[in-house]
Design a protein around this motif. Structure first.
Motif, PDB file in Angstrom:
ATOM      1  N   ILE A  15       0.841  -1.204   0.000  1.00  0.00           N
ATOM      2  CA  ILE A  15       0.000   0.000   0.000  1.00  0.00           C
ATOM      3  C   ILE A  15       0.874   1.251   0.000  1.00  0.00           C
ATOM      4  CG2 ILE A  15      -1.642   1.357   1.363  1.00  0.00           C
ATOM      5  CD1 ILE A  15      -2.759  -1.407   2.356  1.00  0.00           C
ATOM      6  N   GLN A  16       1.867   1.279   0.872  1.00  0.00           N
ATOM      7  CA  GLN A  16       2.729   2.454   0.981  1.00  0.00           C
ATOM      8  C   GLN A  16       3.540   2.684  -0.294  1.00  0.00           C
ATOM      9  OE1 GLN A  16       4.689   1.249   4.609  1.00  0.00           O
ATOM     10  NE2 GLN A  16       3.408   2.603   5.860  1.00  0.00           N
ATOM     11  N   GLN A  17       4.062   1.624  -0.882  1.00  0.00           N
ATOM     12  CA  GLN A  17       4.840   1.760  -2.112  1.00  0.00           C
ATOM     13  C   GLN A  17       3.972   2.274  -3.259  1.00  0.00           C
ATOM     14  OE1 GLN A  17       6.435  -2.199  -2.494  1.00  0.00           O
ATOM     15  NE2 GLN A  17       8.193  -1.769  -1.165  1.00  0.00           N
ATOM     16  N   THR A  18       2.767   1.751  -3.353  1.00  0.00           N
ATOM     17  CA  THR A  18       1.864   2.195  -4.413  1.00  0.00           C
ATOM     18  C   THR A  18       1.461   3.646  -4.194  1.00  0.00           C
ATOM     19  OG1 THR A  18       1.062  -0.048  -4.769  1.00  0.00           O
ATOM     20  CG2 THR A  18      -0.347   1.753  -5.555  1.00  0.00           C
ATOM     21  N   ARG A  19       1.208   4.009  -2.959  1.00  0.00           N
ATOM     22  CA  ARG A  19       0.859   5.400  -2.663  1.00  0.00           C
ATOM     23  C   ARG A  19       1.998   6.334  -3.083  1.00  0.00           C
ATOM     24  NH1 ARG A  19      -0.930   6.894   3.263  1.00  0.00           N
ATOM     25  NH2 ARG A  19       0.981   5.765   3.628  1.00  0.00           N
ATOM     26  N   GLN A  20       3.236   5.946  -2.802  1.00  0.00           N
ATOM     27  CA  GLN A  20       4.388   6.766  -3.198  1.00  0.00           C
ATOM     28  C   GLN A  20       4.468   6.908  -4.718  1.00  0.00           C
ATOM     29  OE1 GLN A  20       5.009   8.453  -0.283  1.00  0.00           O
ATOM     30  NE2 GLN A  20       6.934   8.644  -1.343  1.00  0.00           N
ATOM     31  N   ARG A  21       4.239   5.808  -5.436  1.00  0.00           N
ATOM     32  CA  ARG A  21       4.270   5.863  -6.907  1.00  0.00           C
ATOM     33  C   ARG A  21       3.169   6.769  -7.444  1.00  0.00           C
ATOM     34  NH1 ARG A  21       4.875   0.294  -6.676  1.00  0.00           N
ATOM     35  NH2 ARG A  21       2.837  -0.029  -7.622  1.00  0.00           N
ATOM     36  N   VAL A  22       1.986   6.669  -6.865  1.00  0.00           N
ATOM     37  CA  VAL A  22       0.860   7.496  -7.308  1.00  0.00           C
ATOM     38  C   VAL A  22       1.154   8.972  -7.042  1.00  0.00           C
ATOM     39  CG1 VAL A  22      -1.563   8.074  -6.830  1.00  0.00           C
ATOM     40  CG2 VAL A  22      -0.882   5.692  -7.148  1.00  0.00           C
ATOM     41  N   LEU A  23       1.685   9.278  -5.873  1.00  0.00           N
ATOM     42  CA  LEU A  23       2.028  10.666  -5.558  1.00  0.00           C
ATOM     43  C   LEU A  23       3.095  11.202  -6.509  1.00  0.00           C
ATOM     44  CD1 LEU A  23       2.019  10.591  -1.649  1.00  0.00           C
ATOM     45  CD2 LEU A  23       0.360  11.719  -3.146  1.00  0.00           C
TER      46      LEU A  23
END
Length: 165
Positions: free
Chosen positions: A20-28
């Protein structure tokens, strides 16, 4: 029946959280790149309209009002910010290397760098440093205020390798 080992919930939960955190970083990061591209295109349009169609403060103010009235959910496009986007574009338009680097940083970082740094070398230094060290805005502001670039140019051998770009 054989006894099953205890479930590894904590490890499994941590793995899901990491995803979740890695995907959130990529999206940001993708959203930031899209915003920087938008500000670039708006700045480019304004630059051309000012140069070719004689747009001035009044027209840009009208544009800001038009955007606000046409879609009240859109924020950040005041006349002052529109002029900054124009300045942003004009500052970097001729430099492909820097125009690529700036997409790695948030708008606030870019604004601080292009408005406070006087030379291409200085802008390149802070763009690279902020991206490499993942500086917060406050830390970048502190580095610029502390004249880190000037100190690096004046005494490069004395600075740590982290500060050299």
């Amino acid at each position: 029946m054989s006894k099953q080992p205890a479930p590894s919930y904590p490890q499994d939960f941590a793995e899901v959280l990491r995803h979740i955190q890695q995907t959130r970083q990529r999206v940001l990061a993708q959203a930031n790149t899209a915003l920087i591209d938008l500000y670039w295109r708006v700045g480019q349009t304004l630059s051309h309209k000012v140069a070719q169609a004689g747009w001035g403060k009044g027209v840009v103010t009208e544009l800001a009002h038009y955007i606000a009235q046409a879609d009240p959910t859109i924020h950040g496009f005041s006349d002052k910010n529109l002029w900054r986007m124009k300045q942003f574009y004009e500052t970097y338009q001729g430099d492909e290397k820097l125009s690529t680097m700036l997409r790695a940083l948030p708008w606030s970082h870019n604004l601080a760098i292009f408005s406070r740094c006087k030379t291409v070398d200085e802008r390149q230094f802070y763009l690279a440093l902020a991206a490499k060290e993942r500086y917060t805005f406050r830390e970048l502001d502190r580095q610029i205020s502390a004249s880190t670039f000037e100190r690096a140019v004046a005494a490069p051998a004395k600075l740590s390798t982290l500060l050299r770009v």
